[in-house]
Scaffold this motif. Structure first.
Motif, PDB file in Angstrom:
ATOM      1  N   PHE A  39      -9.276   3.571   4.045  1.00  0.00           N
ATOM      2  CA  PHE A  39      -8.436   3.082   2.959  1.00  0.00           C
ATOM      3  C   PHE A  39      -9.187   1.961   2.229  1.00  0.00           C
ATOM      4  CE2 PHE A  39      -4.414   0.973   1.456  1.00  0.00           C
ATOM      5  CZ  PHE A  39      -3.763   2.095   0.949  1.00  0.00           C
ATOM      6  N   ALA A  94      -3.055  -2.744   7.296  1.00  0.00           N
ATOM      7  CA  ALA A  94      -3.515  -1.434   6.853  1.00  0.00           C
ATOM      8  C   ALA A  94      -3.061  -1.162   5.427  1.00  0.00           C
ATOM      9  CB  ALA A  94      -2.981  -0.359   7.804  1.00  0.00           C
ATOM     10  N   MET A  96      -0.468  -2.023   4.394  1.00  0.00           N
ATOM     11  CA  MET A  96       0.845  -1.472   4.726  1.00  0.00           C
ATOM     12  C   MET A  96       1.948  -2.075   3.859  1.00  0.00           C
ATOM     13  SD  MET A  96       2.866  -1.254   8.325  1.00  0.00           S
ATOM     14  CE  MET A  96       1.708  -0.185   9.150  1.00  0.00           C
ATOM     15  N   THR A  97       2.710  -1.196   3.242  1.00  0.00           N
ATOM     16  CA  THR A  97       3.812  -1.606   2.386  1.00  0.00           C
ATOM     17  C   THR A  97       5.010  -2.037   3.219  1.00  0.00           C
ATOM     18  OG1 THR A  97       3.077   0.024   0.780  1.00  0.00           O
ATOM     19  CG2 THR A  97       5.338  -0.797   0.535  1.00  0.00           C
ATOM     20  N   ARG A 102      10.676   0.472   7.893  1.00  0.00           N
ATOM     21  CA  ARG A 102       9.680  -0.041   8.845  1.00  0.00           C
ATOM     22  C   ARG A 102      10.147  -1.374   9.429  1.00  0.00           C
ATOM     23  NH1 ARG A 102       4.529   1.296   4.902  1.00  0.00           N
ATOM     24  NH2 ARG A 102       4.488   3.544   5.320  1.00  0.00           N
ATOM     25  N   ASP A 183      -2.259   4.646  -3.068  1.00  0.00           N
ATOM     26  CA  ASP A 183      -2.317   3.275  -3.578  1.00  0.00           C
ATOM     27  C   ASP A 183      -3.487   3.097  -4.567  1.00  0.00           C
ATOM     28  OD1 ASP A 183      -1.054   3.600  -1.007  1.00  0.00           O
ATOM     29  OD2 ASP A 183      -0.793   1.447  -0.944  1.00  0.00           O
ATOM     30  N   GLU A 207       4.420  -2.189  -4.849  1.00  0.00           N
ATOM     31  CA  GLU A 207       4.843  -2.561  -3.494  1.00  0.00           C
ATOM     32  C   GLU A 207       4.119  -3.807  -2.981  1.00  0.00           C
ATOM     33  OE1 GLU A 207       3.066   1.130  -1.696  1.00  0.00           O
ATOM     34  OE2 GLU A 207       5.122   1.855  -1.926  1.00  0.00           O
TER      35      GLU A 207
HETATM   36  N1  GLN Z   1       0.678   1.324   1.227  1.00  0.00           N
HETATM   37  C1  GLN Z   1       0.914   2.614   1.771  1.00  0.00           C
HETATM   38  C2  GLN Z   1       1.918   2.546   2.895  1.00  0.00           C
HETATM   39  O1  GLN Z   1       2.145   1.527   3.451  1.00  0.00           O
HETATM   40  C3  GLN Z   1      -0.381   3.295   2.247  1.00  0.00           C
HETATM   41  C4  GLN Z   1      -1.107   2.550   3.324  1.00  0.00           C
HETATM   42  C5  GLN Z   1      -2.275   3.315   3.923  1.00  0.00           C
HETATM   43  O2  GLN Z   1      -2.441   4.489   3.724  1.00  0.00           O
HETATM   44  N2  GLN Z   1      -3.113   2.653   4.663  1.00  0.00           N
HETATM   45  O3  GLN Z   1       2.490   3.532   3.236  1.00  0.00           O
END
Ligand code: GLN
Length: 248
Positions: A39, A94, A96-97, A102, A183, A207
């Motif tokens: 990523f 990551a 990560m959103t 979540r 993204d 996001e």
């Molecule tokens: N931002 C996206 C999500 O959180 C993708 C993150 C990723 O693929 N590493 O789902």
């Protein structure tokens, strides 16, 4: 000439040095970070097989502030939340959103970046904007927000899921999908690295990215946020991001 005494003395020094090194590393706690290193520029594997990128550097800077040593574990994106909540990693960074779903399983740190879901198409594509996605085959990374939103908006049957963004982009190039929703920063990296692709001007969703930490580990959450705030105040966060994302 080396006498027996001198040799013994040298051996002692060596043993002592080794013992000190061993103690030194044993003293430092390890902060394990889970990520999916496909990523870019948030995380990717460099030519020396190291996981590098914005998230790796932020985590390393936080670990340094906590007096900890960073260890990175590369895994599938959709394994990260479980890895965090079961304690097999301390934290996940990551790109990560933050999502309410979540947040039911993990705690999120303060946000350190924003991401935008965008659409990658081939240069000759008939798809000109988001409005044209209806009924098209959409490639996504499994378990990402792109996956979740597209499945909701365009229907399960129109989604093709891949283990990571690079595989989704390869599927686009092979004609197996009509577009890829991912993204914006990785999208730019993939379009730069591959011929014949472009990103649509219209953006899908904006996001916030944050680190995920186990619900019960509130101590780490507090420490992480404090370290992150310091990194922001020191300009170190901007420096790390600026190293990987050039202003347009
Ligand atoms: N931002 C996206 C999500 O959180 C993708 C993150 C990723 O693929 N590493 O789902």
């Amino acid at each position: 000439m080396l006498t027996m005494k001198k040799i013994l003395a040298l051996v002692m020094v060596a043993v002592l040095a080794l013992a000190m090194v061993a103690c030194g590393s044993a003293e430092k706690d390890v902060l394990t970070m889970g990520t999916n290193a496909a990523f870019p520029p948030y995380e990717f594997v460099d030519e020396n097989n190291n996981v590098v990128g914005i998230d790796a550097e932020i985590a390393a800077a936080v670990a340094e502030k906590l007096g900890m040593e960073l260890e990175i574990k590369d895994m599938a994106f959709d394994s990260l939340i479980t890895a965090v909540s079961t304690g097999s990693v301390d934290v996940a960074l990551a790109g990560m959103t933050v999502t309410p779903e979540r947040a039911e399983s993990v705690n999120f740190s303060d946000s350190y970046a924003t991401g935008i879901q965008v659409v990658i198409v081939t240069e000759d594509s008939a798809i000109a904007s988001i409005e044209d996605l209806d009924g098209k085959k959409i490639g996504v990374q499994t378990g990402t927000t792109g996956d979740i939103y597209c499945a909701g908006d365009y229907g399960e049957e129109n989604i093709a899921r891949y283990d990571n963004g690079a595989l989704a982009v390869a599927a686009l190039q092979n004609g197996q999908v009509d577009c890829v929703v991912i993204d914006n920063e990785p999208a730019k990296a993939f379009v730069e690295a591959n011929e014949g692709l472009k990103i649509l001007d219209t953006e899908y969703i904006t996001e916030n990215y944050a680190a995920a930490i186990a619900k019960e580990n509130t101590e780490l959450l507090e420490k992480f946020n404090k370290a992150l705030a310091e990194l922001k105040a020191e300009g170190k966060l901007d420096e790390i991001i600026g190293k990987y994302i050039k202003a347009e």
